[in-house]
Design a protein around this motif. Structure first.
Motif, PDB file in Angstrom:
ATOM      1  N   PHE A 299     -20.497  20.513  15.696  1.00  0.00           N
ATOM      2  CA  PHE A 299     -20.001  19.676  16.792  1.00  0.00           C
ATOM      3  C   PHE A 299     -21.208  19.144  17.558  1.00  0.00           C
ATOM      4  O   PHE A 299     -21.822  19.853  18.347  1.00  0.00           O
ATOM      5  N   GLY A 300     -21.554  17.893  17.300  1.00  0.00           N
ATOM      6  CA  GLY A 300     -22.725  17.298  17.951  1.00  0.00           C
ATOM      7  C   GLY A 300     -22.441  15.906  18.437  1.00  0.00           C
ATOM      8  O   GLY A 300     -21.805  15.111  17.737  1.00  0.00           O
ATOM      9  N   SER A 304     -27.177  13.145  17.743  1.00  0.00           N
ATOM     10  CA  SER A 304     -27.770  14.455  18.043  1.00  0.00           C
ATOM     11  C   SER A 304     -28.493  15.074  16.851  1.00  0.00           C
ATOM     12  O   SER A 304     -29.077  16.142  16.972  1.00  0.00           O
ATOM     13  N   LYS A 306     -27.079  15.408  13.424  1.00  0.00           N
ATOM     14  CA  LYS A 306     -26.242  16.117  12.445  1.00  0.00           C
ATOM     15  C   LYS A 306     -26.728  15.842  11.017  1.00  0.00           C
ATOM     16  O   LYS A 306     -26.725  16.734  10.168  1.00  0.00           O
ATOM     17  N   PHE A 441     -11.295  22.074  15.858  1.00  0.00           N
ATOM     18  CA  PHE A 441     -11.891  22.667  17.058  1.00  0.00           C
ATOM     19  C   PHE A 441     -11.115  23.920  17.471  1.00  0.00           C
ATOM     20  O   PHE A 441     -11.704  24.916  17.912  1.00  0.00           O
ATOM     21  N   GLN A 445     -12.492  27.701  17.967  1.00  0.00           N
ATOM     22  CA  GLN A 445     -12.239  28.492  19.169  1.00  0.00           C
ATOM     23  C   GLN A 445     -11.638  29.859  18.829  1.00  0.00           C
ATOM     24  O   GLN A 445     -11.893  30.845  19.503  1.00  0.00           O
ATOM     25  N   LEU A 451     -18.835  27.902  15.037  1.00  0.00           N
ATOM     26  CA  LEU A 451     -19.171  26.692  15.794  1.00  0.00           C
ATOM     27  C   LEU A 451     -20.686  26.563  15.955  1.00  0.00           C
ATOM     28  O   LEU A 451     -21.367  27.496  16.375  1.00  0.00           O
ATOM     29  N   GLU A 453     -23.203  23.881  17.932  1.00  0.00           N
ATOM     30  CA  GLU A 453     -23.165  22.778  18.886  1.00  0.00           C
ATOM     31  C   GLU A 453     -24.526  22.096  19.016  1.00  0.00           C
ATOM     32  O   GLU A 453     -25.570  22.760  19.084  1.00  0.00           O
ATOM     33  N   PRO A 455     -25.519  19.585  21.712  1.00  0.00           N
ATOM     34  CA  PRO A 455     -24.995  18.911  22.908  1.00  0.00           C
ATOM     35  C   PRO A 455     -25.805  17.708  23.386  1.00  0.00           C
ATOM     36  O   PRO A 455     -25.336  16.968  24.247  1.00  0.00           O
ATOM     37  N   GLU A 691     -14.562  17.973  25.237  1.00  0.00           N
ATOM     38  CA  GLU A 691     -13.886  19.206  25.638  1.00  0.00           C
ATOM     39  C   GLU A 691     -12.868  18.958  26.743  1.00  0.00           C
ATOM     40  O   GLU A 691     -11.824  19.619  26.791  1.00  0.00           O
TER      41      GLU A 691
END
Length: 806
Positions: A299-300, A304, A306, A441, A445, A451, A453, A455, A691
């Protein structure tokens, strides 16, 4: 499960590529036994014909009248036992006959086919003179033979006449056997003798075309491809054959090499990883070293890094002597992906998707099977690539609906199939996205996926600023004042622009201003889209097209209103409003040619145009540092769909298209035009806040019991008559409810109701929706319903985990 290994005295279980769930047993002749194994394609008798099937198991059972396998098509298996397990899971989970799953995994023209051809005898037609249909069909067959299947389809009302012609002996049937495509073709042409002036002069006098070819080839000592010769020397085919007969030239095999235009594969220095990337790679490397199956959700945010994670993972896999499959959501995205992987891994990389020719698909498929290409980049069906030693599967933009097969069985999800295949082969699966699907997602969780990340953007570049424009306050319904000003500013600065609109064509539909008539598709329940360039009205669902009328067919009026907008209309608007702009349009209409999407992308990246205008093709994946402005013409196109995923798709599209800008040192801005500026999907996309969107969306899903809190199945019924499909839908719903009651399962049944697109391709459509918390309960009910409910003239499609409610 059938036995996996052949032992003496066993029979073979053969799966046929037919819409049936039944298994077929065949005996194995002694001379074929040494080559028999799982995955072998075989030619077997089936009824009155012979067909290609695939060995999927063995048994000691010998049914009465069992038939023998006729021949082996290829001694090398088409799939491994692990892939067979994947096919079995798809068949069981998506309620698809296993033969259709295998058929989807294998390139065309790799089977033996028998075609029944029908020939006419030269004879007196006295016996059929009083039968006009028989006489007409006989005259057609005198001109040329036709296949029996074609006759049954094209002349379905002539079947009695056809049987009469057979009885009278005026026609006869003959089976034509088509063998599978062989190995490398002889595509090269070269001279067999040195160039001689005397021979050239003799040919010039009698056969000038042969002389021209002879002279042309004399300048290329190592020979040339046939297509190059035919392109350089017009009308050369007959002359080439004549020269071959004379022994002056010959054909030779050129080793297959995938030619991809426009690629720049210069080696680039590997960038330093950020802290977040290092942490992610440590997790992935740990799973690889332990040869442990694990699914990672990468999750980027856009930009970012990936892709660098994908590259480093592939690097680790290749060091281990294994292979990797990289799936992209659109063929248009393969351009950039192939380029970066080719630059890093060279000839180990191959591109594998549906736009390749049959021959290319076969050559690449064989190369993959032999281990020649350990890095495979492709669209959905590349998940079935027969890699002998799989190490990882990477799904880029994992949230995209294009990973789900629609319209034709098997209705599988390539993303979910990737997770299963990785588990079966003890490989790593990486699902990457800046806007993950709600289901993925949620799995992260809950700990089902690991996961990772990212960010922040690389080099701490800022995400673009986003401005939402309320189009209710604008005079021009196409372009707001703000978007016009920003475009003018970018023209002055000589920076690039992307404009996104999720509709192609000129306008959504035409309306007669005198009587209100709007031309509709004769086969679908939709208005026709106007394409100004070709002056055509087109249906984007069934492909029907017709000339745009100059006058109204109803009232003969000539005043038309062009309602709505599409890529062609925006293109024309830009040409008038900004004459200095060089615009390139990217949609299905402009990328029909094989490599058109790649050519358009690379030309835009090199600065040959100022503005890229397109549909979803331009919204994802592209890394274009010179783009400093993105404009979304209408953010409401997907928001208003009658689908529980409408909000999610809107947020994903807006966030993804916004991510196309600000990826260089120049920064970037985004203008989103909408009539619903207060909607949470639009507001959260402005903040790049996945989010925040997820928290709001997951509460709604939970309240309504939609995925990820339930499993869905959509049953679609289609028939030519509306009353038939209506009655059948009611009867099937009643049967399903009775089965659920009998089993005591907790399954909600919604419907039946007409589909939002009630009529499509000439068929009326109703659908039923089933919701259940536990997996495979729905399948058990539907398998039973499928076995008991059959109606002539009715087609039923069972779509498990549907992505589309239209």
């Amino acid at each position: 499960m059938a036995e996996q290994k052949f032992k003496e005295g066993m029979n073979a279980i053969v799966t046929l590529p037919l819409p049936v769930f039944k298994r077929y047993i065949y005996s194995i002749p002694l001379d074929l036994a040494p080559h028999i194994k799982i995955g072998i394609p075989v030619f077997v008798p089936f009824g009155k014909r012979n067909v290609t099937g695939y060995i999927t198991g063995f048994c000691r059972e010998t049914p009465e009248g069992v038939k023998a396998i006729k021949e082996i098509i290829d001694i090398q298996p088409f799939f491994s036992p692990q892939l067979l397990e994947v096919f079995s899971w798809i068949s069981n989970y998506y309620l698809t006959p296993p033969g259709l799953v295998i058929k989807a995994s294998v390139p065309p023209r790799l089977s033996i086919k028998e075609t029944v051809l029908v020939f006419a005898r030269e004879d007196s037609p006295k016996k059929i003179l009083n039968n006009s249909q028989a006489l007409s069909l006989y005259q057609k067959l005198l001109k040329r033979p036709l296949s029996r299947n074609y006759i049954r389809w094209k002349y379905s009302s002539f079947l009695d006449a056809y049987n009469l012609l057979l009885r009278t002996g005026l026609i006869y049937e003959k089976i034509k056997k088509t063998l599978p495509s062989g190995g490398a073709m002889k595509d090269g042409v070269t001279l067999t003798i040195p160039f001689e002036v005397s021979l050239f002069k003799r040919l010039s006098g009698k056969a000038p075309k042969q002389a021209e070819i002879y002279a042309y080839l004399s300048k290329i000592p190592n020979g040339v491809r046939k297509q190059t010769l035919y392109a350089s020397v017009k009308k050369a085919y007959t002359a080439v054959k004549a020269l071959e007969k004379k022994g002056i030239l010959t054909f030779f095999t050129i080793p297959f090499e995938q030619k991809i235009p426009c690629l720049s594969v210069k080696k680039k220095k590997k960038p330093r990883l950020t802290q977040a990337q290092k942490k992610g790679m440590d997790k992935i490397r740990n799973a690889l070293e332990q040869r442990r199956y694990e699914t990672f959700l990468l999750f980027g945010v856009t930009g970012s890094g990936k892709t660098e994670i994908y590259l480093r993972t592939a690097e680790e896999i290749l060091k281990m002597g294994k292979g990797v499959i990289i799936l992209v959501s659109e063929v248009s995205l393969t351009a950039q992906t192939v380029e970066v992987f080719k630059a890093r891994f060279g000839d180990s990389v191959v591109l594998y998707h549906s736009r390749l020719s049959d021959r290319e698909r076969i050559e690449i498929w064989r190369g993959i099977r032999e281990g020649k290409y350990p890095v495979i980049i492709g669209a959905r069906f590349a998940i079935f690539a027969p890699l002998p030693n799989l190490g990882a599967i990477i799904i880029d933009e994992e949230h995209e609906s294009t990973y789900k097969q629609k319209g034709k069985e098997p209705f599988y999800s390539a993303r979910d199939t990737a997770v299963l295949r990785a588990r079966l082969e003890k490989a790593v699966c990486i699902l990457g996205s800046a806007t993950p699907s709600v289901e993925s997602f949620h799995n992260a969780q809950k700990g089902k996926y690991t996961l990772i990340e990212l960010p922040e953007r690389i080099d701490e570049r800022k995400l673009p600023s986003v401005k939402i424009v309320d189009m209710r306050k604008e005079k021009d319904y196409l372009f707001s004042r703000s978007l016009k000003e920003k475009i003018k500013d970018r023209i002055t600065k000589r920076e690039q622009i992307i404009l996104f609109i999720n509709r192609r064509g000129f306008s959504n539909f035409l309306v007669c201003r005198d009587c209100g008539l709007s031309p509709r598709c004769p086969f679908c329940d939709v208005t026709l889209t106007y394409h100004r360039k070709d002056l055509l009205l087109k249906c984007h669902h069934c492909g029907h097209e017709e000339r745009a009328p100059r006058s109204c067919p109803a009232c003969k009026g000539t005043r038309f209103f062009y309602a709505g907008m599409g890529t062609q209309r925006i293109e024309r608007y830009l040409e008038k409003e900004f004459t200095e702009l060089h615009v390139v349009r990217m949609d299905i209409d402009s990328t029909k040619r094989k490599w058109a999407h790649m050519e358009l992308f690379f030309k835009f990246r090199e600065g040959e145009s100022d503005l890229l205008l397109g549909t979803q093709m331009v919204a994802k994946g592209f890394d274009l540092p010179k783009v400093t402005l993105v404009g979304v013409i209408s953010a409401d196109t997907t928001l208003n769909f009658p689908d529980f995923r409408a909000q999610e798709r809107t947020f994903q599209l807006l966030t993804q298209v916004a991510g196309r800008t600000g990826r260089g040192t120049l920064g970037g801005e985004v203008i989103i035009q909408t009539y619903a500026p207060e909607h949470y999907a639009i507001q959260e996309s402005k903040l790049h806040n996945y989010e925040g969107f997820y928290r709001k969306e997951i509460e709604i899903r939970k309240e309504l019991n939609y995925p990820p809190f339930s499993r869905l199945a959509r049953i679609i019924l289609l028939a030519s008559e509306e009353q038939q499909v209506h009655t059948s839908a009611d009867n099937l719903t009643h049967l399903i409810k009775e089965l659920i009651k009998k089993k005591g399962y907790k399954i909600d049944v919604l419907g039946p109701v007409p589909c939002p697109l009630t009529r499509l391709k000439g068929k009326y459509r109703y659908h039923i929706l089933l919701k259940c918390k536990k997996p495979f309960l729905i399948q058990k009910i539907l398998l039973s319903a499928r076995a008991h409910f059959k109606t002539k003239g009715l087609r039923i499609m069972y779509d498990i985990d549907p992505f589309d409610m239209m």
